[in-house]
Write a protein that holds these residues in place. Structure first.
Motif, short mmCIF file in Angstrom:
data_model
loop_
_atom_site.label_atom_id
_atom_site.label_comp_id
_atom_site.label_asym_id
_atom_site.label_seq_id
_atom_site.Cartn_x
_atom_site.Cartn_y
_atom_site.Cartn_z
N ARG A 200 0.84 -1.21 0.00
CA ARG A 200 0.00 0.00 0.00
C ARG A 200 0.87 1.25 0.00
NH1 ARG A 200 -4.19 0.05 4.53
NH2 ARG A 200 -4.64 2.06 3.58
N MET B 245 0.73 3.98 -2.91
CA MET B 245 0.37 5.36 -2.57
C MET B 245 1.47 6.33 -2.99
SD MET B 245 -1.30 4.75 1.21
CE MET B 245 -1.69 6.47 1.53
N ASP C 84 1.93 11.62 4.68
CA ASP C 84 0.55 11.25 4.36
C ASP C 84 0.38 9.74 4.38
OD1 ASP C 84 -0.07 13.94 4.04
OD2 ASP C 84 0.38 13.89 1.88
N ALA D 89 -2.01 7.49 6.87
CA ALA D 89 -3.00 6.55 6.32
C ALA D 89 -2.78 5.13 6.83
CB ALA D 89 -2.95 6.58 4.79
N ASN E 277 -1.12 4.43 9.63
CA ASN E 277 -0.96 4.47 11.09
C ASN E 277 0.41 3.93 11.53
OD1 ASN E 277 -1.83 5.20 13.63
ND2 ASN E 277 -2.79 3.22 14.04
#
Length: 182
Positions: free
Chosen positions: A129, A133, A143, A147, A149
């Motif tokens: 991910r 991203m 960011d 997202a 955590n």
């Protein structure tokens, strides 16, 4: 090569005779289509043929189920990518944006998406991910960290791991540090 007095070809023939019917029936239940099940069973046996030592399979049925399940998952992932791409094209057309993609360009884009998905296969969820991203969305480390955590330094580790994973997927026979063949 012989196994218990059997040549490799004899062993594979025996394996096919003993398990093909069962695997095909199992796949028919999973897919609901006898033709699709036959294709998947054939592909599963093709993968066994490609093994360096098929006789080393301790549990051939477990291997076949795992292989067939992965084939089904791969097909579903390809279908999802194709649907997402076609939906994006439809949205572009609906919003009157000009889109002159030919069927060949669409096919190449879907193949590229499939190649990316295959390359990222086996990568843990958070590194995958983070990589997507960062590379596709252009998200900053902070960011991505928010997202997912995690800390920004963990994002750096995820991106490094994902980049190394991709490198190894693209160049399996080279050593990443030196670029020389292993």
């Amino acid at each position: 090569m012989t196994v218990g007095g059997l040549s490799k070809n004899e062993f594979l023939s025996l394996l096919f005779r003993e398990h093909h019917g069962w695997l095909s029936a199992w796949l028919r239940k999973k897919t609901g289509c006898p033709h699709h099940a036959a294709d998947l069973a054939q592909e599963a046996f093709t993968r066994i043929l490609c093994l360096a030592d098929p006789a080393s399979l301790q549990q051939p049925r477990a291997f076949m189920v795992t292989t067939a399940t992965r084939l089904i998952i791969d097909e579903e992932r390809r279908r999802k990518l194709e649907r997402a791409y076609l939906e994006a094209l439809a949205q572009m057309r609906d919003s009157r944006q000009e889109c002159a993609d030919s069927p060949e360009q669409i096919m190449l884009a879907v193949e590229a998406l499939n190649a990316i998905a295959a390359m990222l296969e086996g990568l843990a969820e958070k590194p995958r991910r983070a990589f997507l991203m960062h590379r596709l969305d252009g998200a900053a480390h902070a960011d991505i960290a928010a997202a997912l955590n995690v800390s920004a330094s963990m994002v750096k580790q995820y991106l490094a791991a994902a980049t190394l994973h991709c490198y190894r997927a693209l160049y399996p026979s080279t050593h990443p540090a030196s670029g020389k063949a292993a």
